[in-house]
Design a protein around this motif. Structure first.
Motif, PDB file in Angstrom:
ATOM      1  N   THR A 191       0.920  -1.147   0.553  1.00 26.94           N
ATOM      2  CA  THR A 191       0.019   0.116  -0.121  1.00 26.94           C
ATOM      3  C   THR A 191       0.950   1.308   0.395  1.00 26.94           C
TER       4      THR A 191
ATOM      5  N   ASN B 122      -8.091  -8.597 -10.808  1.00 26.39           N
ATOM      6  CA  ASN B 122      -7.619  -6.721 -11.496  1.00 26.39           C
ATOM      7  C   ASN B 122      -8.912  -6.003 -10.289  1.00 26.39           C
ATOM      8  N   ASP B 123     -10.556  -6.950 -10.664  1.00 25.62           N
ATOM      9  CA  ASP B 123     -11.113  -5.862 -10.711  1.00 25.62           C
ATOM     10  C   ASP B 123     -10.906  -5.564  -8.727  1.00 25.62           C
TER      11      ASP B 123
ATOM     12  N   LEU C  98      -8.598  -5.252  -6.334  1.00 25.96           N
ATOM     13  CA  LEU C  98      -7.139  -4.780  -6.160  1.00 25.96           C
ATOM     14  C   LEU C  98      -7.715  -2.941  -6.774  1.00 25.96           C
ATOM     15  N   ASP C  99      -8.513  -3.104  -7.551  1.00 22.83           N
ATOM     16  CA  ASP C  99      -8.461  -1.537  -8.368  1.00 22.83           C
ATOM     17  C   ASP C  99      -9.711  -1.238  -7.282  1.00 22.83           C
ATOM     18  N   ARG C 100     -10.395  -2.015  -6.135  1.00 20.41           N
ATOM     19  CA  ARG C 100     -11.120  -1.347  -5.542  1.00 20.41           C
ATOM     20  C   ARG C 100     -10.533  -0.681  -4.432  1.00 20.41           C
TER      21      ARG C 100
ATOM     22  N   GLY D  35      -8.245   1.449  -4.257  1.00 19.19           N
ATOM     23  CA  GLY D  35      -8.323   3.099  -5.144  1.00 19.19           C
ATOM     24  C   GLY D  35      -6.843   3.265  -5.393  1.00 19.19           C
TER      25      GLY D  35
ATOM     26  N   PHE E 267      -2.864   1.176  -3.144  1.00 19.86           N
ATOM     27  CA  PHE E 267      -2.693  -0.297  -4.021  1.00 19.86           C
ATOM     28  C   PHE E 267      -1.807  -0.318  -4.692  1.00 19.86           C
TER      29      PHE E 267
ATOM     30  N   GLN F 185       1.141  -0.446  -6.705  1.00 23.48           N
ATOM     31  CA  GLN F 185       1.036  -1.475  -8.313  1.00 23.48           C
ATOM     32  C   GLN F 185       2.601  -1.155  -8.086  1.00 23.48           C
TER      33      GLN F 185
ATOM     34  N   LYS G 135     -20.246  -1.721  -8.688  1.00 20.23           N
ATOM     35  CA  LYS G 135     -19.681  -0.508  -8.394  1.00 20.23           C
ATOM     36  C   LYS G 135     -19.397  -0.507  -6.751  1.00 20.23           C
TER      37      LYS G 135
END
Length: 344
Positions: free
Chosen positions: A23, A80-81, A83-85, A87, A90, A92, A316
């Motif tokens: 993070t 991926n979805d 991890l995208d949560r 915002g 994360f 990367q 979402k």
């Protein structure tokens, strides 16, 4: 046995995987769990000094490294979805790595299949599989509740009674696990979602060290070695048949390099498979299903649907409502049971 196999539908699925992530700012595991809005079944802090997980009672210690578990991802797009949560939290750029994965091979019945037949299929998995450990299989239900099995019939009854089969130590880097799955999260499943299941969990040195990019294109057929089975020969005489039936496992043991260990003959020499057994038709079925899993894993969501994790569609705002029916719904595009192994 062949009649039982031909009556079942098979599918290979990812039961769960654990990623080591970073993070941007120090935070706590329960914050990540909340950010994920149901995408992570847990988030566990990692000690930056030792590189190891904090003990369970300290898992929410503030840190920037975590192990997060994603339950039942059907495709990499769902990873991926998830991890995208997170915002902006994360990181990367710091890299993310696969640290543990559990893959399951399931057998579903048809409208005429009962739980006893599925229990027989589960027993077939356990008896024939090449094992990841020399440790004898454990038949267990609750903590410290085990059962001694003296025959295949007793094993089937134990599975119907809710017992499970563990091969290897439960905290080992390689672990196999077989059971009759009739519930999920302690909630009963509908009959058409009951299945025979055998799982392999890889972690530590046994887990392929994959980055997110590598994981996206992973070939699950590489795990075929963990789903290879042996079957009892049909031409045995009475005594040989009885002795073979009483054997706990017909499969051999995989060494640390996933090669079959040698079985030394009394008169000299060695072999890699036990006598009075042959390669099971399950081997080709498992190989094809793992290859199918690879195609599904690499595909996009398809049909304009939102990704699904843990039996729910991700939207979402989080997970969609509705009962969780199964870790992975049966693949409705599976070929009919009359398909011969190897056809695709």
């Amino acid at each position: 046995m062949n009649d039982l196999i031909s009556s079942l539908r098979f599918i290979a699925v990812v039961d769960w995987l654990e990623l080591e992530i970073n993070t941007r700012k120090p935070t706590q595991g329960f914050h990540l769990h909340r950010l994920g809005r149901g995408a992570f079944s847990h988030a566990h802090g990692i000690d930056l000094q030792t590189g190891k997980k904090y003990p369970e009672h300290l898992k929410n210690t503030t840190t920037t490294r975590f192990l997060v578990r994603i339950q039942s991802p059907e495709r990499f797009a769902m990873v991926n979805d998830a991890l995208d949560r997170m915002g902006g939290q994360f990181d990367q750029s710091a890299g993310s790595w696969l640290r543990a994965i559990e893959v399951a091979f399931d057998a579903y019945g048809n409208e005429n299949t009962n739980d006893e037949q599925l229990a027989e299929a589960t027993a077939l998995f356990m008896k024939g599989v090449n094992r990841v450990s020399e440790v004898p299989p454990r038949i267990y239900r609750l903590k410290n509740e085990t059962r001694i099995i003296g025959s295949q019939r007793e094993l089937v009854q134990a599975l119907l009674d809710g017992f499970q089969i563990g091969i290897g130590n439960c905290d080992a880097d390689r672990y196999q696990h077989a059971y009759l799955k009739t519930s999920d999260n302690k909630l009963p499943l509908p009959q058409n979602h009951h299945r025979a299941r055998i799982e392999v969990r890889l972690q530590g040195s046994a887990c392929p060290l994959l980055s997110l990019d590598d994981l996206a294109t992973f070939n699950f057929a590489k795990m075929t070695k963990y789903f290879r089975f042996r079957s009892q020969n049909d031409d045995l005489d009475g005594l040989q048949r009885l002795l073979t039936m009483r054997q706990v496992c017909l499969g051999n043991v995989l060494d640390a390099n996933n090669e079959l260990t040698r079985i030394w003959r009394k008169g000299g020499g060695s072999r890699k498979n036990k006598r009075h057994a042959h390669a099971s038709p399950l081997n080709e079925i498992a190989r094809v299903r793992l290859r199918t899993l690879t195609g599904r894993w690499r595909s996009s969501c398809g049909r304009g649907q939102a990704p699904k994790i843990g039996g729910h569609r991700l939207t979402k705002s989080g997970l969609s409502c509705g009962p969780r029916m199964a870790d992975n719904e049966p693949d409705l595009n599976l070929p009919p049971s009359s398909e011969k192994p190897g056809q695709h």
